[in-house]
Scaffold this active site. Structure first.
Site, PDB file in Angstrom:
ATOM      1  N   ASP A  12       0.829  -1.212   0.000  1.00  0.00           N
ATOM      2  CA  ASP A  12       0.000   0.000   0.000  1.00  0.00           C
ATOM      3  C   ASP A  12       0.861   1.259   0.000  1.00  0.00           C
ATOM      4  O   ASP A  12       0.707   2.129   0.868  1.00  0.00           O
ATOM      5  CB  ASP A  12      -0.928  -0.011   1.223  1.00  0.00           C
ATOM      6  CG  ASP A  12      -1.912  -1.164   1.183  1.00  0.00           C
ATOM      7  OD1 ASP A  12      -2.373  -1.518   0.078  1.00  0.00           O
ATOM      8  OD2 ASP A  12      -2.223  -1.717   2.257  1.00  0.00           O
ATOM      9  N   LYS A  64     -11.654  -5.214  -3.244  1.00  0.00           N
ATOM     10  CA  LYS A  64     -12.864  -5.372  -2.403  1.00  0.00           C
ATOM     11  C   LYS A  64     -14.126  -5.105  -3.206  1.00  0.00           C
ATOM     12  O   LYS A  64     -14.964  -4.266  -2.855  1.00  0.00           O
ATOM     13  CB  LYS A  64     -12.791  -4.466  -1.173  1.00  0.00           C
ATOM     14  CG  LYS A  64     -11.644  -4.825  -0.248  1.00  0.00           C
ATOM     15  CD  LYS A  64     -11.699  -4.089   1.060  1.00  0.00           C
ATOM     16  CE  LYS A  64     -10.570  -4.491   1.991  1.00  0.00           C
ATOM     17  NZ  LYS A  64      -9.216  -4.072   1.543  1.00  0.00           N
ATOM     18  N   VAL A  65     -14.250  -5.832  -4.291  1.00  0.00           N
ATOM     19  CA  VAL A  65     -15.307  -5.594  -5.284  1.00  0.00           C
ATOM     20  C   VAL A  65     -16.669  -5.777  -4.603  1.00  0.00           C
ATOM     21  O   VAL A  65     -16.927  -6.808  -3.977  1.00  0.00           O
ATOM     22  CB  VAL A  65     -15.139  -6.572  -6.469  1.00  0.00           C
ATOM     23  CG1 VAL A  65     -16.114  -6.215  -7.579  1.00  0.00           C
ATOM     24  CG2 VAL A  65     -13.698  -6.541  -6.992  1.00  0.00           C
ATOM     25  N   PRO A 172      -5.344 -10.672   7.079  1.00  0.00           N
ATOM     26  CA  PRO A 172      -4.694  -9.391   7.362  1.00  0.00           C
ATOM     27  C   PRO A 172      -4.855  -9.023   8.833  1.00  0.00           C
ATOM     28  O   PRO A 172      -5.720  -9.580   9.517  1.00  0.00           O
ATOM     29  CB  PRO A 172      -5.491  -8.416   6.485  1.00  0.00           C
ATOM     30  CG  PRO A 172      -6.873  -9.006   6.451  1.00  0.00           C
ATOM     31  CD  PRO A 172      -6.733 -10.495   6.614  1.00  0.00           C
ATOM     32  N   GLY A 178      -2.243  -5.327  15.426  1.00  0.00           N
ATOM     33  CA  GLY A 178      -2.203  -6.070  16.686  1.00  0.00           C
ATOM     34  C   GLY A 178      -2.198  -7.582  16.573  1.00  0.00           C
ATOM     35  O   GLY A 178      -2.024  -8.277  17.580  1.00  0.00           O
TER      36      GLY A 178
HETATM   37  O1  O7M Z   1      -0.443  -4.711   7.771  1.00  0.00           O
HETATM   38  P1  O7M Z   1      -1.288  -3.492   7.513  1.00  0.00           P
HETATM   39  O2  O7M Z   1      -2.268  -3.244   8.599  1.00  0.00           O
HETATM   40  O3  O7M Z   1      -0.493  -2.282   7.155  1.00  0.00           O
HETATM   41  O4  O7M Z   1      -2.108  -3.793   6.165  1.00  0.00           O
HETATM   42  C1  O7M Z   1      -3.137  -4.720   6.093  1.00  0.00           C
HETATM   43  C2  O7M Z   1      -3.613  -4.840   4.673  1.00  0.00           C
HETATM   44  O5  O7M Z   1      -4.710  -5.745   4.629  1.00  0.00           O
HETATM   45  C3  O7M Z   1      -4.118  -3.539   4.074  1.00  0.00           C
HETATM   46  O6  O7M Z   1      -3.854  -3.591   2.678  1.00  0.00           O
HETATM   47  C4  O7M Z   1      -5.605  -3.589   4.304  1.00  0.00           C
HETATM   48  O7  O7M Z   1      -6.301  -2.858   3.323  1.00  0.00           O
HETATM   49  C5  O7M Z   1      -5.881  -5.077   4.171  1.00  0.00           C
HETATM   50  N1  O7M Z   1      -7.034  -5.605   4.919  1.00  0.00           N
HETATM   51  C6  O7M Z   1      -7.154  -5.373   6.269  1.00  0.00           C
HETATM   52  O8  O7M Z   1      -6.292  -4.770   6.903  1.00  0.00           O
HETATM   53  N2  O7M Z   1      -8.270  -5.834   6.912  1.00  0.00           N
HETATM   54  C7  O7M Z   1      -9.249  -6.543   6.313  1.00  0.00           C
HETATM   55  O9  O7M Z   1     -10.195  -6.950   6.950  1.00  0.00           O
HETATM   56  C8  O7M Z   1      -9.107  -6.832   4.954  1.00  0.00           C
HETATM   57  C9  O7M Z   1      -7.965  -6.413   4.293  1.00  0.00           C
HETATM   58  C10 O7M Z   1      -7.785  -6.943   2.996  1.00  0.00           C
HETATM   59  O10 O7M Z   1      -6.748  -7.316   2.536  1.00  0.00           O
HETATM   60  O11 O7M Z   1      -8.918  -7.136   2.344  1.00  0.00           O
HETATM   61  C11 O7M Z   1      -8.971  -8.037   1.374  1.00  0.00           C
END
Ligand code: O7M
Length: 212
Positions: A12, A64-65, A172, A178
């Site tokens: 990201d 996340k369609v 994720p 946490g």
């Molecule tokens: O490790 P992070 O917290 O910096 O990133 C987590 C990644 O997983 C980030 O790209 C979020 O958009 C994604 N994510 C979540 O954190 N929580 C969810 O419930 C779902 C996603 C995800 O990947 O959705 C498919």
């Protein structure tokens, strides 16, 4: 999907140059990256092929369609045409919307991940009460890949119990949100990690620490 070290990098970041820089640093530990809106909106869908060609990574597109079936179909078409190996869709929109994604994934012989419950605190309000039903819907539809949270291991286990041991779950929420990677992997097949890797002073070391 076969994911090296059961570790997916959530890439990201806001530019191609940052993406390449991080990928160079972690390429020995990782062979699968997740590209979401931050990078795709910044650089366009061409970033998928660029990173695949440069590093040989598998790319999961986290869009996340969550639209009506006709629109979901178009979103998935564009994503797979751009070279994605998998796409993530929401389940709360219901079976017709999800089926549209599944049909396109099957047409391209690529994969679909169904998002059940999310990892953030706010997911408890609307998504958590529906998550078990979303997972059951996925099983009924023949979906084999799921996303479920590393931040609530009890809920992750509930979802594992519904989808069964043969389903492939990616989670994720490890690190910044946490979640504990090791405990998560006792239930999940792979973890998705973003900031704890790409914001680390030494991303390579951050990966190695996660793999310990
Ligand atoms: O490790 P992070 O917290 O910096 O990133 C987590 C990644 O997983 C980030 O790209 C979020 O958009 C994604 N994510 C979540 O954190 N929580 C969810 O419930 C779902 C996603 C995800 O990947 O959705 C498919």
């Amino acid at each position: 999907m076969n994911i090296k070290n059961n570790l997916i990098l959530a890439l990201d970041v806001g530019s191609e140059s940052e993406a390449i820089d991080i990928c160079e640093k972690v390429k020995e530990s990782i062979d699968t990256i997740k590209i979401g809106y931050p990078l795709a909106l910044a650089e366009g869908l061409e970033i998928i092929k660029k990173l695949k060609d440069k590093f040989g990574f598998k790319v999961i597109c986290d869009f996340k369609v969550a639209d009506i079936d006709a629109t979901n179909e178009k979103i998935c078409e564009e994503t797979f045409k751009a070279g994605a190996d998998a796409i993530i869709c929401h389940g709360f929109v219901g079976p017709d919307s999800v089926q549209a994604c599944l049909d396109v994934a099957n047409k391209y012989e690529k994969e679909l991940f169904l998002l059940t419950e999310m990892s953030h605190p706010g997911a408890k309000k609307f998504l958590q009460p529906a998550a078990d039903e979303i997972a059951k819907m996925g099983i009924k539809m023949g979906i084999t890949n799921y996303v479920a949270p590393a931040t609530r291991l009890d809920r992750l286990q509930d979802i594992r119990n519904i989808v069964g041991e043969d389903a492939y779950i990616i989670s994720p929420g490890v690190g910044k949100q946490g979640g504990d990677g090791k405990k998560t992997l006792e239930i999940s097949n792979a973890i998705i990690v973003g900031r704890s890797i790409y914001e680390a002073e030494n991303p390579k070391e951050a990966c190695e620490n996660l793999l310990k």
